[in-house]
Design an enzyme around this catalytic site. Structure first.
Site: not given
Ligand code: F0G
Length: 488
Positions: A134, A458, A391, A224
């Site tokens: 997202t 969301f 999701r 990532d």
């Molecule tokens: N990349 C991935 C794969 C993530 O799952 C998330 C965050 C981010 C980047 C962004 O990082 O929240 O530190 O700014 N995922 C959380 C989740 C929000 O609940 O999956 P962030």
């Protein structure tokens, strides 16, 4: 063979490689209270106050329990504006575990995504990746780019048992490069343990082949690395030739062929806040160090307090310990396998950070327009105080060109497991609650969106049941929570 070896093998369990030193009391609620709370929250679990939650599986992000060593590190915070000694510890920890040369701290993952997108993407560019995330996609679009999904088809099939559903489809990637031209592709964004696919890993072989293909066309590859350690564990478990490598070795090899990473340290790295952008290219790193002062803070803290950088430096070291990662993924597997064995449709194989229920199969009678995953997450909360997350179509948002709702192949409810926080008994309560709903899906009512925010809808969207005013009809289970609520 001696007689004593003729007995069937005795099953051996994993157990947590830590013991509990401090506890946080949970708030018990009644069914009536939960019904009121979810109505006030617009049937969106993101809008529930945490005091009303029993078991919080909303996310594994920033929800880890820190170790006593990390808490001790918090006391060593050097809160100098510039050149905090904790920054140098962090830099050393990142270099050692991930191997990149330049580290720019950010307040969390999306801070790093913002910097990378602004630095590298120009209007009209295309950024390929293995399924969207997202915030990642949103920052790419804000910078004028377009995301292109080049993940293998199996990733979109919740029932495929492919061991590396996070892999890049090299044919799709080649076709994209031919179609749009390498000069329109500033970089490929390679997510380890792909979140939206259900926490599914990439193989080392595929990571290397992807990097080779991109580099042949002078396209950079940025990882990532948010859940790269969990990915490393799956490589050790599943990839031929990697079974004897250590987790730190595999992690270094994942990173070695890429040009840098964005990192949300709130996941793998066992801290409640923090992130970083890591880069190998000197010139790009200079530009990033310049841009970070505009949006985050000076390049030696980037939005984090000194104490947070210290906890992160220590957390990185703990995250790559084999005992830790085996128990972490073992707990997720425990939950997933019990659900699979009871016939609940979940994404297979079980992912690294959570178990993803296939809501479209769980609630086959509900049309996708009634957001089955949103409804199921709300109903699960009403049933037992367990908070999960949608999701599916709500998370996917709208097509930027047509403005229409996107209905992705996967319509999922994510049960995300915080690290080192809950016990096996908590998992059992989660399993029982889901089985209860699974035995009576007709109790769950679909929802319609009544408020839709412009960005990342969301998080703050609001809903109503399509008929009546409850998302879960009837009350099948005896109330197992007995304690009267106390205000804190
Ligand atoms: N990349 C991935 C794969 C993530 O799952 C998330 C965050 C981010 C980047 C962004 O990082 O929240 O530190 O700014 N995922 C959380 C989740 C929000 O609940 O999956 P962030």
């Amino acid at each position: 063979m001696s007689e004593s070896t003729n007995h069937p093998p005795i099953a051996r369990s994993w157990a947590e490689p830590y013991k509990i030193k401090m506890v946080e009391l949970l708030h018990m609620t009644t069914r009536d209270q939960r019904e009121r709370a979810i109505t006030e929250a617009g049937f969106n679990t993101f809008l529930l106050p945490s005091k009303d939650i029993y078991i919080d599986l909303l996310t594994d992000s920033g929800t880890s329990a820190m170790s006593d060593r990390q808490w001790a590190g918090m006391m060593l915070g050097d809160e100098a504006y510039a050149g905090s000694r904790n920054f140098f510890h962090l830099e050393e920890a990142v270099r050692q575990a991930y191997g990149y040369r330049h580290i720019i701290p950010t307040h969390q993952g999306r801070g790093a995504e913002h910097l990378l997108s602004q630095l590298c993407i120009h209007s009209g560019d295309v950024v390929p990746g293995n399924m969207y995330f997202t915030t990642t996609k949103h920052h790419q679009e804000l910078a004028g780019g377009r995301f292109a999904d080049v993940i293998i088809d199996e990733a979109h099939d919740s029932q495929s048992d492919h061991p590396f559903k996070g892999n890049i489809d090299l044919d799709k990637l080649s076709r994209l490069i031919n179609e749009v031209g390498a000069d329109k592709i500033p970089y490929l964004s390679l997510e380890t343990n792909v979140n939206m696919a259900g926490g599914q890993p990439c193989s080392l072989e595929n990571i290397r082949a992807t990097c080779d293909l991109c580099h042949q066309h002078s396209i950079a590859v940025f990882l990532d690395a948010t859940r790269a350690v969990e990915n490393a564990f799956f490589i050790k478990q599943r990839e031929r030739g990697c079974e004897n490598l250590s987790i730190p070795d595999i992690l270094s090899q994942i990173c070695a062929c890429t040009d840098g990473c964005t990192m949300s340290a709130k996941k793998d790295s066992l801290v409640n806040i923090g992130g970083f952008l890591a880069l190998n290219d000197d010139e790009l790193a200079d530009k990033a160090r310049n841009l970070v002062v505009v949006y985050e803070g000076l390049h030696t803290y980037g939005g984090m307090a000194g104490r947070d950088m210290e906890a992160l430096a220590i957390g990185i070291g703990e995250s790559v310990q084999e005992d830790h990662i085996r128990a972490r993924i073992g707990q997720v597997e425990y939950l997933g396998e019990k659900l699979i064995n009871a016939g609940v449709p979940v994404v297979r194989p079980i992912g690294g950070h959570g178990v993803f229920i296939d809501a479209a199969r769980f609630l086959p009678e509900l049309p996708r327009e009634q957001f089955p995953a949103q409804a199921l997450a709300a109903a699960l909360y009403v049933e037992s105080g367990v908070r999960a997350m949608e999701r599916g179509a709500v998370s996917a948002g709208r097509d930027t060109e047509t403005g229409k709702n996107i209905f992705p192949a996967l319509e999922l409810v994510r049960l995300t497991i915080p690290r080192r926080v809950y016990t096996q008994a908590h998992m059992d309560v989660v399993i029982e609650s889901i089985l209860q709903l699974h035995s009576e899906p007709e109790r769950i009512v679909g929802v319609e969106m009544t408020y839709e925010p412009k960005y990342l809808r969301f998080f703050q969207a609001r809903f109503n049941p399509v008929v009546g005013d409850v998302v879960l009809r009837g009350s099948a289970t005896p109330e197992y929570m007995t304690a009267a609520p106390t205000s804190r």
